[in-house]
Design an enzyme around this catalytic site. Structure first.
Site, PDB file in Angstrom:
ATOM      1  N   HIS A   1      21.393  18.407  31.169  1.00  0.00           N
ATOM      2  CA  HIS A   1      22.414  18.220  31.162  1.00  0.00           C
ATOM      3  C   HIS A   1      23.255  17.961  29.310  1.00  0.00           C
ATOM      4  O   HIS A   1      23.926  17.641  28.435  1.00  0.00           O
ATOM      5  CB  HIS A   1      22.112  15.883  30.948  1.00  0.00           C
ATOM      6  CG  HIS A   1      22.113  16.222  32.316  1.00  0.00           C
ATOM      7  ND1 HIS A   1      23.431  16.119  33.277  1.00  0.00           N
ATOM      8  CD2 HIS A   1      21.011  15.324  32.439  1.00  0.00           C
ATOM      9  CE1 HIS A   1      22.234  15.718  34.472  1.00  0.00           C
ATOM     10  NE2 HIS A   1      20.723  15.083  34.084  1.00  0.00           N
TER      11      HIS A   1
ATOM     12  N   ARG B   1      -7.723   0.143  -1.124  1.00  0.00           N
ATOM     13  CA  ARG B   1      -7.046  -0.076  -0.440  1.00  0.00           C
ATOM     14  C   ARG B   1      -6.560  -1.046   0.157  1.00  0.00           C
ATOM     15  O   ARG B   1      -6.982  -1.675   1.066  1.00  0.00           O
ATOM     16  CB  ARG B   1      -8.703  -0.835   0.221  1.00  0.00           C
ATOM     17  CG  ARG B   1      -9.949   0.473  -0.112  1.00  0.00           C
ATOM     18  CD  ARG B   1     -12.013  -0.428  -0.187  1.00  0.00           C
ATOM     19  NE  ARG B   1     -11.233  -0.730   1.361  1.00  0.00           N
ATOM     20  CZ  ARG B   1     -12.429  -0.111   1.949  1.00  0.00           C
ATOM     21  NH1 ARG B   1     -13.054   0.788   1.189  1.00  0.00           N
ATOM     22  NH2 ARG B   1     -13.164  -0.908   3.463  1.00  0.00           N
TER      23      ARG B   1
ATOM     24  N   GLU C   1       8.584  10.440  18.610  1.00  0.00           N
ATOM     25  CA  GLU C   1       8.394  10.203  17.084  1.00  0.00           C
ATOM     26  C   GLU C   1       6.988  11.073  16.503  1.00  0.00           C
ATOM     27  O   GLU C   1       7.080  11.358  15.569  1.00  0.00           O
ATOM     28  CB  GLU C   1       6.702   9.303  17.670  1.00  0.00           C
ATOM     29  CG  GLU C   1       5.444   8.574  17.301  1.00  0.00           C
ATOM     30  CD  GLU C   1       6.196   9.002  15.092  1.00  0.00           C
ATOM     31  OE1 GLU C   1       6.732   7.816  15.076  1.00  0.00           O
ATOM     32  OE2 GLU C   1       5.179   8.339  14.264  1.00  0.00           O
TER      33      GLU C   1
ATOM     34  N   GLU D   1       9.676  14.403   9.100  1.00  0.00           N
ATOM     35  CA  GLU D   1       9.434  12.870   7.925  1.00  0.00           C
ATOM     36  C   GLU D   1       8.202  14.117   6.856  1.00  0.00           C
ATOM     37  O   GLU D   1       8.419  13.917   5.393  1.00  0.00           O
ATOM     38  CB  GLU D   1       9.035  12.140   7.871  1.00  0.00           C
ATOM     39  CG  GLU D   1       8.059  11.763   8.307  1.00  0.00           C
ATOM     40  CD  GLU D   1       7.847  10.294   9.271  1.00  0.00           C
ATOM     41  OE1 GLU D   1       8.286   9.508   7.998  1.00  0.00           O
ATOM     42  OE2 GLU D   1       7.408   9.520   9.589  1.00  0.00           O
TER      43      GLU D   1
ATOM     44  N   TRP E   1      -7.994  -8.452   2.491  1.00  0.00           N
ATOM     45  CA  TRP E   1      -6.788  -7.715   3.079  1.00  0.00           C
ATOM     46  C   TRP E   1      -6.697  -8.739   3.934  1.00  0.00           C
ATOM     47  O   TRP E   1      -7.590  -9.143   4.854  1.00  0.00           O
ATOM     48  CB  TRP E   1      -7.004  -6.711   3.386  1.00  0.00           C
ATOM     49  CG  TRP E   1      -6.132  -6.230   4.404  1.00  0.00           C
ATOM     50  CD1 TRP E   1      -5.577  -6.260   6.121  1.00  0.00           C
ATOM     51  CD2 TRP E   1      -4.131  -5.910   4.443  1.00  0.00           C
ATOM     52  NE1 TRP E   1      -4.402  -5.457   6.337  1.00  0.00           N
ATOM     53  CE2 TRP E   1      -3.717  -5.125   5.075  1.00  0.00           C
ATOM     54  CE3 TRP E   1      -3.740  -5.082   3.064  1.00  0.00           C
ATOM     55  CZ2 TRP E   1      -2.651  -5.250   5.694  1.00  0.00           C
ATOM     56  CZ3 TRP E   1      -2.052  -4.448   3.325  1.00  0.00           C
ATOM     57  CH2 TRP E   1      -2.097  -4.223   4.113  1.00  0.00           C
TER      58      TRP E   1
ATOM     59  N   CYS F   1     -10.955  -4.477   3.707  1.00  0.00           N
ATOM     60  CA  CYS F   1     -10.824  -5.756   2.644  1.00  0.00           C
ATOM     61  C   CYS F   1     -12.267  -4.180   1.212  1.00  0.00           C
ATOM     62  O   CYS F   1     -12.777  -3.771   1.918  1.00  0.00           O
ATOM     63  CB  CYS F   1     -11.652  -6.624   2.462  1.00  0.00           C
ATOM     64  SG  CYS F   1     -11.346  -8.011   3.797  1.00  0.00           S
TER      65      CYS F   1
ATOM     66  N   LYS G   1       7.335   3.579   1.603  1.00  0.00           N
ATOM     67  CA  LYS G   1       6.314   3.044   2.621  1.00  0.00           C
ATOM     68  C   LYS G   1       6.854   1.983   3.549  1.00  0.00           C
ATOM     69  O   LYS G   1       7.261   1.932   4.483  1.00  0.00           O
ATOM     70  CB  LYS G   1       5.506   2.573   2.407  1.00  0.00           C
ATOM     71  CG  LYS G   1       3.816   2.011   3.688  1.00  0.00           C
ATOM     72  CD  LYS G   1       4.205   3.143   4.481  1.00  0.00           C
ATOM     73  CE  LYS G   1       3.212   2.428   5.628  1.00  0.00           C
ATOM     74  NZ  LYS G   1       3.035   3.434   6.164  1.00  0.00           N
TER      75      LYS G   1
ATOM     76  N   LYS H   1       7.672  12.616  13.178  1.00  0.00           N
ATOM     77  CA  LYS H   1       6.461  12.995  12.519  1.00  0.00           C
ATOM     78  C   LYS H   1       7.080  14.348  11.626  1.00  0.00           C
ATOM     79  O   LYS H   1       6.553  14.571  10.641  1.00  0.00           O
ATOM     80  CB  LYS H   1       5.512  13.732  12.925  1.00  0.00           C
ATOM     81  CG  LYS H   1       4.630  11.719  13.115  1.00  0.00           C
ATOM     82  CD  LYS H   1       4.093  11.133  12.113  1.00  0.00           C
ATOM     83  CE  LYS H   1       4.360   9.793  11.734  1.00  0.00           C
ATOM     84  NZ  LYS H   1       5.070   8.856  11.968  1.00  0.00           N
TER      85      LYS H   1
ATOM     86  N   ASN I   1     -16.031  -8.280   5.504  1.00  0.00           N
ATOM     87  CA  ASN I   1     -14.819  -7.081   5.282  1.00  0.00           C
ATOM     88  C   ASN I   1     -15.238  -7.632   6.969  1.00  0.00           C
ATOM     89  O   ASN I   1     -16.211  -7.069   7.743  1.00  0.00           O
ATOM     90  CB  ASN I   1     -15.020  -5.677   5.206  1.00  0.00           C
ATOM     91  CG  ASN I   1     -14.272  -4.976   5.413  1.00  0.00           C
ATOM     92  OD1 ASN I   1     -13.300  -5.942   6.100  1.00  0.00           O
ATOM     93  ND2 ASN I   1     -13.869  -3.762   4.905  1.00  0.00           N
ATOM     94  N   GLY I   2     -13.769  -7.642   7.761  1.00  0.00           N
ATOM     95  CA  GLY I   2     -14.144  -7.331   9.212  1.00  0.00           C
ATOM     96  C   GLY I   2     -13.191  -8.718   9.933  1.00  0.00           C
ATOM     97  O   GLY I   2     -12.969  -8.982   9.249  1.00  0.00           O
TER      98      GLY I   2
HETATM   99  C1  AGP Z   1       7.535   6.104  10.530  1.00  0.00           C
HETATM  100  O1  AGP Z   1       6.525   7.435   9.851  1.00  0.00           O
HETATM  101  C2  AGP Z   1       7.932   5.312   8.847  1.00  0.00           C
HETATM  102  N1  AGP Z   1       7.520   5.835   7.319  1.00  0.00           N
HETATM  103  C3  AGP Z   1       9.337   4.597   9.506  1.00  0.00           C
HETATM  104  O2  AGP Z   1       9.704   5.212  10.227  1.00  0.00           O
HETATM  105  C4  AGP Z   1       9.000   3.159   9.669  1.00  0.00           C
HETATM  106  O3  AGP Z   1       7.996   3.538  10.770  1.00  0.00           O
HETATM  107  C5  AGP Z   1      10.207   2.491   9.690  1.00  0.00           C
HETATM  108  O4  AGP Z   1      10.378   1.994   8.412  1.00  0.00           O
HETATM  109  C6  AGP Z   1       9.728   0.806   9.929  1.00  0.00           C
HETATM  110  O5  AGP Z   1       9.001   0.448   9.393  1.00  0.00           O
HETATM  111  P1  AGP Z   1       8.475  -1.421   9.609  1.00  0.00           P
HETATM  112  O6  AGP Z   1       7.313  -0.444  11.289  1.00  0.00           O
HETATM  113  O7  AGP Z   1       7.186  -1.165   8.460  1.00  0.00           O
HETATM  114  O8  AGP Z   1       9.089  -2.131   9.618  1.00  0.00           O
END
Ligand code: AGP
Length: 614
Positions: free
Chosen positions: A507, A27, A484, A491, A75, A2, A609, A488, A101-102
């Site tokens: 393999h 935020r 993961e 992307e 939020w 928030c 996002k 990173k 906030n919290g």
């Molecule tokens: C992660 O860095 C990416 N932005 C992407 O893989 C993301 O995790 C995926 O699109 C799932 O999104 P969500 O967790 O909002 O469902």
């Protein structure tokens, strides 16, 4: 998280507060409100949605002229984002207005106390309870400062509170514990903000408040005490950031800010998870214990980073509950004619709660009578609304497209779910659950320790500008970490990167190894002899063929040293919890390499996002 603003001085309180809230919009929030004191009365306006909704109402009828006010962008955590749940909240007599906030961890116990005093609660929020508690104190004769002190002594959890009293038009009182609050020091006026962005257009002189502190603010005076009224020193500083830097807490990217927020967000994701008697409790578990006891299969559905969180969850849930777990890419799930029935529990993991692949997958599962539990960071988004139960991750808004704190708090939520099911199924008992919870509660400090080695990781990342391919290796819970870490790098740095289960190398993938190829290796803790020894063998195999081995291994593990061209140390943690620390250097590596390449780290090319299309 928030946004909070407070003001006292000669300017229009309404305009000054709204200006401050606008600078805190980055935020993320889903409702906004403002309160002022004028003519001995409290005047409050608040609306769900964006600030523009509130401004539209105020344009039609502004609040009375006032020199004291508070404001908030919310939020949502407890209670949906609507007008009633928006802050500020007031006590029953509408004498006190308060923003927060919290998360108040003991709000249920406090609510019983408030309702006992014949105070009707209008909202679903923990904040409104605090407003009533403060009002009860001032109604019994204490001034606002003392009232705030006495209430803060009763609160558990993380909170920033700011309050005004219709019978004291000169004083704003605020308090903080494990939640940000700074004071802006003006000439004949003073400001409060969740961060300096709220007031740096008016002043760059600021006070940073410490833990468990109260600030009493008038136009010409600022005093800081602890929760028992004892004067304490607050750190004064000059803000030399511009507005953009202020929004990122001085970092160059929201993503980097969010990486460094992880100790706090992991701690926040653990708040309020246990009852007074020590039993685990989840946000909105609308599944009865006997329904969970009947579950004989769990299918985790997610995409991207959230899918990798689900892979870690599989190890924890199966180990602690002995319930079979499948982890499925949401985009594949409903096209493979999955075997689902009323004893299947679907766990949908999603930071945004709006990912179309995941949403359609759980709707398919629900149509076949499966129960659905969502692990989500966004209150009341589509996926939680489609679910029977929800665990919110409380990471606060994640602005960077590449998920970081979202991932770590998903891991915490997955561990909590595993322990909750173990508690219900009786496969783990009080003392074991206590031990694991204590290990989890120690993780913020371990993450902080890893962040302390950021400079080393940055040097390593910059040395890899020009690299065309990177491999990531891991075993057991380290395998999803390798995946993961590779995501990173893909992307953010737009570099080919691939994660492998280290045992799979021989393999086929080992044919990829050539002189100088960087291979990042997540080494499991030494306690697991089978796992650790086999990981070392895999590292020796790639190194013998010319790979440059960059190893992440726990403190004290000397056996890795002969095989690591670069060694990044991790704190000693249990193998199932190691993803919480092992992923951090990989986040930092990708962030810094992308920065060195001149990429937009917060908005990488081709990415969104939240992927709301299939
Ligand atoms: C992660 O860095 C990416 N932005 C992407 O893989 C993301 O995790 C995926 O699109 C799932 O999104 P969500 O967790 O909002 O469902």
């Amino acid at each position: 998280m928030c946004g909070i603003v407070g003001y006292v001085g000669p300017r229009s309180a309404q305009d000054t507060v709204i200006d401050g809230l606008r600078r805190l919009e980055y935020r993320g929030y889903d409702s906004a409100g403002v309160a002022v004191v004028s003519g001995g009365d409290l005047h409050v306006e608040k609306r769900a949605g964006k600030l523009a909704n509130l401004e539209k109402v105020l344009d039609e009828e502004s609040l009375p002229t006032a020199g004291i006010g508070i404001g908030h962008t919310r939020w949502a955590t407890h209670g949906p984002p609507n007008d009633v749940n928006a802050h500020p909240h007031t006590g029953g007599a509408r004498r006190i207005a308060l923003v927060h906030n919290g998360i108040i961890e003991n709000f249920v116990e406090l609510r019983d106390r408030v309702e006992d005093d014949d105070h009707e609660l209008l909202s679903d929020t923990d904040t409104e309870i605090v407003a009533h508690l403060v009002e009860l104190q001032v109604e019994s004769g204490f001034d606002l400062t003392t009232a705030m002190q006495r209430v803060c002594q009763q609160l558990d959890g993380a909170f920033t509170l700011v309050a005004i009293d219709s019978e004291d038009p000169d004083t704003v009182v605020a308090a903080r514990r494990n939640s940000p609050l700074v004071v802006g020091l003006g000439e004949g006026e003073n400001f409060l903000g969740s961060d300096v962005a709220a007031f740096i257009e008016f002043t760059r002189e600021a006070l940073e408040l410490g833990q468990d502190q109260i600030v009493v603010m008038t136009r010409d005076h600022v005093e800081v005490t602890d929760f028992w009224g004892r004067p304490v020193e607050a750190k004064r500083f000059h803000v030399d950031w511009d507005l953009s830097a202020a929004e990122k807490d001085g970092h160059d990217w929201f993503m980097r800010k969010e990486i460094f927020e992880q100790p706090r967000t992991v701690a926040d994701s653990l708040i309020g998870r246990r009852t007074k008697s020590g039993q685990l409790q989840l946000d909105e578990m609308r599944l009865a214990d006997e329904e969970l006891r009947d579950v004989d299969k769990i299918i985790i559905i997610a995409c991207g980073t959230s899918f990798y969180a689900g892979m870690v969850a599989k190890y924890a849930i199966e180990h602690w509950t002995r319930t079979p777990v499948e982890v499925e890419l949401a985009s594949e799930f409903r096209y493979r004619d999955p075997i689902i029935d009323a004893t299947t529990l679907i766990v949908a993991i999603s930071q945004s709660g709006e990912t179309a692949d995941t949403l359609h997958a759980i709707m398919h599962a629900r149509a076949q009578k499966a129960k659905v539990l969502a692990i989500c960071n966004t209150n009341r988004s589509s996926i939680p609304r489609e679910s029977d139960a929800v665990i919110y991750t409380h990471a606060g808004p994640e602005i960077g497209v590449a998920s970081t704190k979202g991932f770590l708090t998903q891991l915490v939520a997955c561990y909590l779910l595993a322990l909750y099911i173990a508690q219900v199924k009786g496969t783990r008992f009080g003392d074991e659950i206590d031990e694991i919870m204590e290990q989890l509660e120690a993780m913020p400090d371990h993450i902080e320790t890893v962040l302390g080695s950021a400079a080393t990781v940055y040097d390593l990342a910059r040395a890899h500008v020009g690299t065309r391919s990177v491999l990531f290796l891991g075993r057991h819970a380290g395998y999803p970490v390798a995946l993961e870490g590779a995501l990173k790098l893909k992307e953010l740095a737009y570099i080919h990167a691939e994660g492998f289960a280290a045992g799979e190398l021989k393999h086929g993938p080992i044919a990829l190894i050539e002189e100088g190829l960087p291979v990042l290796c997540v080494v499991p803790p030494k306690g697991r002899d089978q796992l650790h020894g086999k990981m070392l063998s895999g590292i020796q195999e790639v190194r013998a063929r010319g790979a440059r081995t960059i190893c992440l291994a726990e403190e004290g593990d000397a056996s890795i040293e002969p095989y690591a061209d670069v060694l990044i140390r991790l704190p000693k943690v249990p193998v199932l919890l190691q993803p919480l620390v092992a992923i951090v250097p990989l986040q930092l590596f990708a962030c810094e390499l992308a920065t060195a390449l001149g990429h937009d780290v917060d908005q990488p090319r081709n990415l969104a996002k939240s992927v709301t299309v299939e």
